[in-house]
Design a protein around this motif. Structure first.
Motif: not given
Length: 253
Positions: A180, A185-186, A189-190, A209, A213
């Motif tokens: 991720l 993704y930060r 966010q993960i 998500a 993406w």
């Protein structure tokens, strides 16, 4: 009677700026960066632009959504310096990165098909120590410790040595976090995604998500097509007859 500069084929910085909601300083900055060809000058030293400059600006702005500001700048600078091979190489690199990002997404989806714990195959009983796991993922041990601080992985401590031990679930969570992160993704966010995966034990928490993406990659691919069309038109224009030289422009200005 004073001649309208636009009727004479000349454009002022403000004319280019207004078309795209920019400031005149931004237009001057783009010229200084090589995104636009060098401007002509009036007898009083004011910049004058032509439709070619307007096309260069439109091309640059069309390239940004697909390639990013930095790469779009480098592409336009190469084109304006007649270094087309370099411009094409930069475009190719962006397409290669997009393909790699698609492969990363597919890898995430493959990894998520089986969310059951994976067997530990590392240096400690029943799990992996930080070094082997970091090596398996191609990251630094410090990155795993950072992920632990963010709640992405929750290794236990070996009672004898105090070393971190990552069991099958931790290895799975670290692999998902790694994929991720590669997808853009930060950490913030993960973390909730992995927390939901742990709680729900299924793919559904990540479904939104993954759809997002896919949508972002598709939008980027479409933007690259639009940017390529604009770039091709700009190259064709540059291949045509050169615009008349401004008789008032002095060398080096």
């Amino acid at each position: 009677m004073r001649q309208n500069p636009q009727k004479a084929g000349r454009l002022r910085p403000v004319d280019l700026a207004r078309r795209h909601g920019l400031s005149t300083q931004a237009v001057r900055n783009y010229e200084a960066a090589g995104i636009l060809p060098a401007a002509g000058r009036t007898p009083h030293g004011y910049r004058t632009y032509t439709p070619r400059h307007a096309h260069a600006l439109a091309t640059f702005l069309a390239l940004i959504p697909g390639h990013g500001h930095g790469t779009a700048t480098s592409i336009m600078r190469a084109v304006n310096q007649d270094e087309r091979e370099e411009a094409f190489r930069l475009v190719d690199e962006s397409h290669a990165q997009l393909l790699e990002d698609r492969r990363t997404l597919h890898a995430v989806e493959r990894a998520l098909r089986d969310l059951g714990p994976v067997p530990g195959d590392g240096s400690g009983p029943g799990g992996m120590f930080v070094g082997p796991l970091a090596g398996k993922l191609g990251i630094r041990p410090a990155t795993l410790r950072k992920w632990e601080h963010a709640g992405l992985v929750t290794p236990r401590r070996d009672p004898r040595t105090g070393y971190r031990v990552y069991d099958g679930t931790d290895v799975r969570d670290a692999a998902l976090a790694h994929q991720l992160r590669r997808g853009g993704y930060r950490l913030e966010q993960i973390a909730p995604l992995i927390a939901q995966v742990r709680a729900a034990g299924g793919l559904e928490p990540l479904a939104a998500a993954l759809r997002d993406w896919h949508a972002r990659l598709a939008a980027r691919g479409r933007a690259m097509l639009a940017g390529a069309a604009e770039l091709d038109a700009y190259l064709r224009e540059r291949d045509g007859p050169a615009p008349a030289r401004d008789p008032h422009r002095t060398p080096g200005t």
